[in-house]
Design an enzyme around this catalytic site. Structure first.
Site, short mmCIF file in Angstrom:
data_model
loop_
_atom_site.label_atom_id
_atom_site.label_comp_id
_atom_site.label_asym_id
_atom_site.label_seq_id
_atom_site.Cartn_x
_atom_site.Cartn_y
_atom_site.Cartn_z
N ARG A 19 42.41 38.34 30.45
CA ARG A 19 43.49 39.17 31.34
C ARG A 19 44.90 39.09 30.94
O ARG A 19 45.97 38.84 31.50
CB ARG A 19 43.39 38.58 32.68
CG ARG A 19 41.90 38.23 33.29
CD ARG A 19 41.23 39.33 33.26
NE ARG A 19 39.57 39.03 33.70
CZ ARG A 19 38.80 40.05 33.60
NH1 ARG A 19 39.04 41.19 33.12
NH2 ARG A 19 37.67 39.67 34.10
N GLU A 63 32.00 30.24 38.63
CA GLU A 63 31.57 31.47 37.72
C GLU A 63 31.08 30.89 36.52
O GLU A 63 31.50 31.34 35.60
CB GLU A 63 33.06 32.06 37.57
CG GLU A 63 33.68 32.94 38.66
CD GLU A 63 34.88 33.67 38.34
OE1 GLU A 63 35.26 33.65 37.41
OE2 GLU A 63 35.11 34.81 39.01
N LYS A 74 44.02 29.96 45.21
CA LYS A 74 44.58 31.14 44.90
C LYS A 74 45.26 31.67 46.12
O LYS A 74 44.79 31.40 47.26
CB LYS A 74 43.63 32.14 44.50
CG LYS A 74 43.04 32.03 42.97
CD LYS A 74 42.22 33.02 42.56
CE LYS A 74 41.75 32.65 41.23
NZ LYS A 74 40.80 33.62 40.53
N ASP A 87 40.44 37.17 45.34
CA ASP A 87 40.79 37.01 43.99
C ASP A 87 41.96 37.89 43.51
O ASP A 87 41.78 38.60 42.85
CB ASP A 87 39.50 37.18 43.12
CG ASP A 87 39.75 37.06 41.63
OD1 ASP A 87 40.83 36.29 41.20
OD2 ASP A 87 38.96 37.32 40.64
N GLU A 105 48.22 28.85 43.80
CA GLU A 105 47.98 29.73 42.42
C GLU A 105 48.17 31.10 42.64
O GLU A 105 47.54 31.86 43.45
CB GLU A 105 46.48 29.22 41.92
CG GLU A 105 46.36 30.04 40.60
CD GLU A 105 44.84 29.97 39.95
OE1 GLU A 105 44.20 29.15 40.59
OE2 GLU A 105 44.84 30.23 38.84
N GLU A 140 46.37 41.52 36.38
CA GLU A 140 45.00 41.91 36.13
C GLU A 140 44.52 42.83 37.27
O GLU A 140 43.52 43.87 36.85
CB GLU A 140 44.19 40.54 36.77
CG GLU A 140 42.60 41.00 36.25
CD GLU A 140 41.90 39.59 36.82
OE1 GLU A 140 42.32 38.39 36.77
OE2 GLU A 140 40.45 39.63 36.75
N HIS A 162 39.05 44.78 46.01
CA HIS A 162 38.02 44.67 45.24
C HIS A 162 37.25 45.92 44.96
O HIS A 162 35.97 45.86 44.85
CB HIS A 162 37.09 43.45 45.64
CG HIS A 162 36.45 42.84 44.33
ND1 HIS A 162 35.54 43.37 43.48
CD2 HIS A 162 36.58 41.61 43.84
CE1 HIS A 162 35.11 42.58 42.62
NE2 HIS A 162 35.80 41.52 42.81
C1 BDP Z 1 39.28 36.09 37.99
C2 BDP Z 1 39.22 36.70 36.44
C3 BDP Z 1 38.80 35.93 35.54
C4 BDP Z 1 39.30 34.45 35.74
C5 BDP Z 1 38.93 33.75 37.20
C6 BDP Z 1 39.55 32.69 37.45
O1 BDP Z 1 38.90 38.09 36.41
O2 BDP Z 1 38.95 36.27 34.33
O3 BDP Z 1 38.32 33.59 35.07
O4 BDP Z 1 39.63 34.89 37.96
O5 BDP Z 1 40.58 32.62 38.13
O6 BDP Z 1 40.32 36.86 38.58
O7 BDP Z 1 38.89 31.78 36.94
#
Ligand code: BDP
Length: 691
Positions: A141, A268, A336, A341, A363, A369, A512
């Protein structure tokens, strides 16, 4: 030997005036030749930097003197990093406090703010940039070129050009109070913990140290397995515990002031304690115990969600609140700003203030992004200010996100704030001249979480587009009109730019709905078979012929219950839910009557249209300021605004034409008609990257 608590440095200014120059690189300006004498009682690498900065950039009258007084025991109104400015005297408790004072003095001089009677303490103990830099040199990103830290496994040797860059990076960060850098991606390669890489980390740490910046590393939770040294990464296994404590010992033998670890675990696809049936607390505590003897910390991310039927927005809270009080005191949970996100707009994450016996940090994402990469001009400070000032009511009225994380309400062992960096090898560091303002704004808010975006924009513009000395001399008109014709309109453009992006991308609480292709353009339709639904836009907008929006009310997913009263009722109740969060919390019919009398469909159309109009107005503002700035930055921003405008129109057309298939209502006749065909945008989806 007598302990020296008081250090006095006397800087005698011999030159009448040292004119700061216009900066093409950073807000710090270019250096002018030293023209001052320096008398110093004691010296340290950090104080030497302070002296040099003052010699090079302080504007004084002949014979002026600047004193730097470092007194560890005095200055009881100061924190370790704080400073006071009074009549050309900088007072601090530490060398780094003195350096921050020097930068503040220079900044205030250039922006015309008072340079006396100033007492300043940072809001957070740790003010950190998270670099999502991969060891092969790419940046996840990242939109400003490759990594400034890594160039791949065959290029681990440290070159003079690396050192130069890291110095400039450190100086820029220090000037705005940033004191920590996580130098590798949260999706972490285990290789960073091997000796060859740690030697490079050491070289970086050595350069950043005098600027008061600590290095942190992102670690892969399964590192002992990935490095083929153990067959398990179970945090309760004795071999795993001793592997990590040996590794930490090794790191501190190389980098004695190492800051600690950042961990993305059980998230993830990244490995984590849950692979071994252990909780986040058990995983984080194992690492925290290894770091504790060296005063290191663990920043453990709460960005967790799995593909199940539960609303994704609820999952981090559901997972972490039961663990409140179970974390070691050197663990900080990194949350976050919003529950999903880094979207253009989200309500604050309900985790803020909810974990009362655990240190929690915010965060933010500085890299754009979801906000137009390095093509769109979007000043993010208003977004962060909105989050920091949101009242959680977790400890009564006034429990803002800022106060719930900076130690003013809860007795946190550590306080911190992090921003995902937008820095790369591009000559202007951040890919867009105005993206530097986001780096600057993050640092300023990390230092003072009550600052207003208006002030931050004002400072950054004055520092970065300083009235060019040569132009001033030759053009009195320029000097007289700089503020009215440059500063004011450009500042307003910056302040409006985030709301404009929300308008043309995701207004009224939509989120999103971007294209999966790089998260740049629109993609509300994107839902290929086999892709987990919580990665597809239709999961979030829920549009059908009956309406649009995600029902997170008490009757819906119930996510709203995670907020403390009266926020819960405010968001849950249609009469009080702010329009900006409407479709985040409610699923509503297309003909729902908005507070201003419009139908929901019309309101949506007007928001998209307004966003486009705002960018068009930014183009006009920018074209008018051409006489006031250098042509290279002028042309670059002008070109990027054209792309941004074209992309805003694409967002508007794509979203309105797509949603119109469900609403079956006309686009109001007083707004511009679409100029794209929906089928073309969809067919082009993977090429549409106007840039
Ligand atoms: C998302 C991004 C991804 C990151 C993830 C994160 O698309 O690339 O790895 O967050 O914060 O927004 O871990």
């Amino acid at each position: 030997m007598k302990k020296l608590n008081l250090i006095i440095i006397v800087v005698v200014l011999a030159a009448s005036s040292v004119q700061a120059q216009i900066s093409h690189e950073l807000w710090l300006g270019e250096q002018t030749p030293a023209a001052v004498n320096v008398v110093s009682v004691k010296s340290s690498p950090t104080l030497e930097i302070a002296k040099k900065e003052l010699q090079d950039r302080f504007v004084g009258t002949p014979g002026s003197t600047i004193r730097i007084l470092v007194d560890k025991k005095g200055n009881n109104d100061l924190k370790t990093d704080g400073y006071k400015l009074d009549n050309n005297t900088i007072k601090a408790k530490s060398d780094i406090g003195a350096l921050y004072g020097a930068y503040a003095l220079l900044r205030r001089q250039q922006t015309g703010e008072p340079v006396s009677g100033v007492v300043s303490n940072p809001s957070y103990e740790r003010r950190i940039l998270d670099h999502w830099d991969n060891l092969d040199g790419s940046v996840e990103r990242g939109y400003a070129g490759n990594s400034i830290f890594w160039h791949g496994k065959d290029s681990l040797a440290v070159l003079p050009s690396d050192r130069k860059l890291w110095h400039e990076y450190a100086r820029a960060n220090c000037s705005i109070g940033i004191n920590g850098s996580v130098i590798n991606n949260v999706n972490a390669s285990p290789l960073v913990l091997t000796d060859a890489y740690l030697q490079r980390v050491k070289a970086i740490a050595d350069i950043l140290r005098p600027y008061g910046i600590k290095i942190y590393l992102s670690v892969n939770f399964a590192s002992p397995v990935a490095l083929k040294e153990l067959s398990t990464a179970d945090p309760l296994d004795g071999k795993v515990i001793s592997w990590w404590s040996q590794k930490v010992k090794e790191i501190y033998s190389i980098i004695p002031d190492f800051g600690g670890f950042l961990v993305k675990a059980s998230s993830e696809g990244q490995p984590g304690p849950q692979n071994y049936g252990r909780s986040h607390a058990e995983g984080a505590n194992m690492l925290a115990d290894a770091l504790k003897p060296y005063d290191g910390i663990v920043m453990w991310r709460a960005f967790v969600y799995t593909a199940n039927d539960e609303d994704r927005a609820k999952q981090a809270y559901a997972e972490f609140t039961p663990l409140d009080g179970k974390f070691r005191d050197n663990v900080i949970i990194q949350v976050k700003n919003g529950p999903i996100d880094f979207q253009p707009r989200e309500p604050f994450s309900p985790l803020f203030g909810a974990m009362k016996k655990t240190s929690v940090m915010v965060e933010f994402q500085i890299t754009q992004e979801y906000l137009g990469h390095s093509t769109h001009l979007v000043f993010l400070s208003p977004m962060w200010e909105e989050c920091l000032k949101s009242d959680t009511y977790q400890n009564g009225k006034g429990s803002t996100v800022a106060k719930c994380t900076d130690g003013s309400i809860y007795d946190q062992a550590h306080t911190a704030i992090a921003g995902v960096s937008n820095i790369g090898l591009d000559s202007n560091w951040c890919g867009h001249p105005f993206a530097q303002a986001n780096w600057y704004a993050f640092g300023r808010l990390a230092w003072n979480n009550e600052l207003a975006s208006e002030q931050i924009a004002d400072e950054w513009l004055k520092l970065s587009f300083h009235k060019d000395a040569a132009k001033m001399k030759n053009n009195l008109d320029y000097a007289a009109n700089w503020s009215r014709h440059f500063l004011q309109p450009v500042k307003q453009m910056m302040l409006d730019s985030r709301e404009a992006a929300v308008n043309y991308m995701m207004p009224l609480g939509l989120h999103h709905i971007m294209s999966a292709n790089g998260h740049y353009g629109p993609g509300p339709w994107w839902a290929p078979k086999g892709v987990r639904s919580d990665w597809t836009p239709p999961y979030y907008h829920q549009a059908d012929k009956n309406g649009i929006g995600f029902d997170r009310t008490i009757q819906g997913s119930g996510a709203v219950r995670q907020y403390h009263e009266p926020v819960l009722s405010k968001f849950n109740n249609l009469a009080t839910c702010p329009d900006k969060y409407l479709l985040w919390f409610h699923h509503l019919p297309w003909n729902y009557k908005m507070k201003d009398g419009h139908t929901l469909w019309d309101a949506l159309c007007y928001h998209y249209d307004k966003g486009v109009k705002q960018v068009r107005s930014f183009q006009k503002i920018w074209d008018r300021v051409a006489p006031f700035i250098d042509s290279s930055r002028f042309l670059e921003v002008q070109m990027k605004l054209r792309y941004q405008c074209a992309n805003a129109i694409l967002w508007k057309d794509a979203c309105l034409l797509y949603f119109q298939q469900f609403s079956r209502m006309a686009i109001p006749y007083d707004i511009e008609r679409p100029v794209h065909m929906l089928k073309d945008i969809r067919a082009d989806e993977f090429k549409v990257r106007i840039k």
